[in-house]
Design an enzyme around this catalytic site. Structure first.
Site, PDB file in Angstrom:
ATOM      1  CD  GLN A  27      -3.047  -1.259   2.350  1.00  0.00           C
ATOM      2  OE1 GLN A  27      -2.477  -1.933   3.348  1.00  0.00           O
ATOM      3  NE2 GLN A  27      -3.973  -0.464   2.283  1.00  0.00           N
ATOM      4  CG  HIS A 121      -0.784  -6.208   5.180  1.00  0.00           C
ATOM      5  ND1 HIS A 121      -1.008  -5.436   6.477  1.00  0.00           N
ATOM      6  CD2 HIS A 121      -2.004  -5.702   4.532  1.00  0.00           C
ATOM      7  CE1 HIS A 121      -2.163  -4.776   6.463  1.00  0.00           C
ATOM      8  NE2 HIS A 121      -2.417  -4.684   5.270  1.00  0.00           N
ATOM      9  CG  ASN A 165      -3.094  -7.500   7.679  1.00  0.00           C
ATOM     10  OD1 ASN A 165      -3.072  -6.800   8.794  1.00  0.00           O
ATOM     11  ND2 ASN A 165      -3.943  -7.215   6.818  1.00  0.00           N
ATOM     12  CD  GLU A 166      -7.733  -6.942   8.036  1.00  0.00           C
ATOM     13  OE1 GLU A 166      -8.200  -6.850   6.988  1.00  0.00           O
ATOM     14  OE2 GLU A 166      -8.032  -6.119   8.902  1.00  0.00           O
TER      15      GLU A 166
HETATM   16  C1  NOJ Z   1      -7.340  -3.601   7.154  1.00  0.00           C
HETATM   17  C2  NOJ Z   1      -6.250  -3.910   6.095  1.00  0.00           C
HETATM   18  O1  NOJ Z   1      -5.227  -4.690   6.821  1.00  0.00           O
HETATM   19  C3  NOJ Z   1      -5.605  -2.757   5.593  1.00  0.00           C
HETATM   20  O2  NOJ Z   1      -4.560  -3.122   4.406  1.00  0.00           O
HETATM   21  C4  NOJ Z   1      -6.660  -1.885   4.904  1.00  0.00           C
HETATM   22  O3  NOJ Z   1      -6.188  -0.879   4.124  1.00  0.00           O
HETATM   23  C5  NOJ Z   1      -7.428  -1.486   6.122  1.00  0.00           C
HETATM   24  N1  NOJ Z   1      -8.137  -2.698   6.666  1.00  0.00           N
HETATM   25  C6  NOJ Z   1      -8.667  -0.173   5.649  1.00  0.00           C
HETATM   26  O4  NOJ Z   1      -9.530  -0.928   4.802  1.00  0.00           O
END
Ligand code: NOJ
Length: 402
Positions: A27, A121, A165-166
């Site tokens: 990002q 991520h 991550n997530e």
């Molecule tokens: C969670 C994510 O980990 C991140 O990459 C994302 O930009 C944010 N949420 C906001 O949507």
């Protein structure tokens, strides 16, 4: 309990509470051409509105980013490593890339900032997605090998480690919703298989991290929501909670913390999410404005896992920075109530340090506490950045009078 109120309405956080800002490699770095997201952004069918392109050029400006974190008075910087830079081809590791991330960690320490390092991520190297990504039978082992090789190089400098991550978002948006690569829709069996693969990858990565140099807390970061049953939606809500959250929370036994990332609440009806009623206050992402989600998810994560909790991401997409301060203030009030009730909460990270590439939504949503000029890449801390720095330095929040 060391928390309390110092004056009538000042909320004091426990000694050692970590205040930070978060980012992710794809990002902000720019030029991450060797992963699945770059491919997805450039696929006209994907629905992505922009290429990540140069993003915030943090590949070259990372030192400035660390300096901003430090100058603001935040004690931690959460950033991610780009697997496709470290292992650009299967089994081929780039010492130069590892050195780059080592310099980042070292710079954090030099400026009194703890480096919170995320190993995955959202982005996966193309060599792996070319043979199935998280569906490849050996994907967890390949991930663990990358983690092992990386921690051998930088482990002595890691402050906290987040494995994945997530993973729940990677799986649901990649295989059921189709918004993220590989863009599958309603492939439930594959979705569940990817859930399982990512839990296994996390467990292997925890072992790899603990077997390397350095001594730091290790955990996973999960997207959590306040999932509410609307009319007739109890079953859907329970199923969503199971598939999206509990599957992963069940995989955290033995970890040092659980990273909670929360932005929204969703009401579920019998067939799925119910749109918020007209007139609901919404964020730039289209979510209901709901800072109370922090208190809800922290309580749930703690009760479910028994682990210390770190809010590894929370924030608001808005052009109105005053609204961001209002949102985080309410969020922190809820977090403080959790701590006052004896819940072990170790830190709070705002998403994000910078306005950045918000995946399929491109550069539209503004979640940063710093604006970034798209041409010069100049970083401009917003008032919310200075405000959060003041909260961090005081280790206390003084909400405005009601
Ligand atoms: C969670 C994510 O980990 C991140 O990459 C994302 O930009 C944010 N949420 C906001 O949507």
């Amino acid at each position: 309990m060391s928390t309390g109120t110092t004056s009538e309405n000042t909320l004091r956080f426990p000694a050692g509470f970590v205040w930070g800002a978060a980012t992710a490699a794809h990002q902000i770095e720019g030029g991450n051409v060797n992963n699945d997201w770059w491919q997805w952004e450039h696929n006209p069918e994907s629905g992505c509105v922009a290429s990540s392109g140069d993003a915030c050029d943090s590949l070259h400006r990372w030192d400035e980013d660390v300096t901003i974190v430090s100058d603001l008075g935040l004690g931690a910087y959460r950033f991610s490593l780009e697997w496709s830079r470290i292992e650009p081809a299967e089994g081929e590791f780039s010492v130069a890339a590892l050195d780059h991330y080592r310099r980042m960690c070292a710079a954090c320490h030099e400026r009194g900032v703890s480096p919170v390092v995320t190993f995955h991520h959202f982005t996966t190297p193309r060599w792996l997605t070319d043979r199935g990504g998280w569906e490849a039978p050996d994907a967890p082992e390949r991930f663990a090998r990358y983690v092992e090789r990386t921690v051998a190089h930088i482990g002595d400098l890691i402050g906290w480690a987040c494995t994945i991550n997530e993973p729940n978002v990677v799986a649901v948006l990649g295989y059921t919703v189709g918004l993220y690569p590989p863009g599958m829709k309603d492939e439930f069996v594959r979705h569940f298989a990817v859930n399982d693969a990512m839990v296994r990858a996390h467990r292997l990565a925890v072992d790899a991290l603990r077997s390397g140099p350095g001594s730091f807390p290790v955990g996973i970061t999960l997207s959590m929501e306040e999932l509410v049953a609307g009319e007739g939606g109890e079953g859907t809500r329970d199923a969503a909670e199971q598939i999206l959250e509990n599957t992963f929370l069940d995989g955290t036994a033995g970890d040092d913390f659980i990273g909670v990332q929360c932005y929204e609440r969703t009401v579920l009806g019998p067939t799925g999410p119910v749109e918020p009623p007209p007139g609901t206050r919404l964020t730039q992402m289209g979510y209901e404005y709901w800072p109370q989600v922090v208190e809800y998810t922290v309580r749930r994560a703690s009760a479910y896992t028994g682990l210390p909790v770190v809010v590894t991401e929370n924030g608001l997409a808005t052009e109105d920075d005053t609204e961001r301060v209002e949102f985080i203030t309410t969020a922190l009030e809820g977090l403080h109530r959790c701590i006052s009730d004896g819940i072990d909460v170790r830190g709070y990270f705002v998403w994000s340090l910078l306005d950045n590439f918000e995946w399929h939504l491109g550069f539209g949503p503004k979640l940063g506490i710093c604006a970034v000029d798209p041409v010069t890449f100049e970083r401009r801390p917003k008032p919310s950045a200075h405000w959060l720095g003041t909260v961090a330095k005081a280790n206390a929040l003084t909400p405005p009078p009601a």
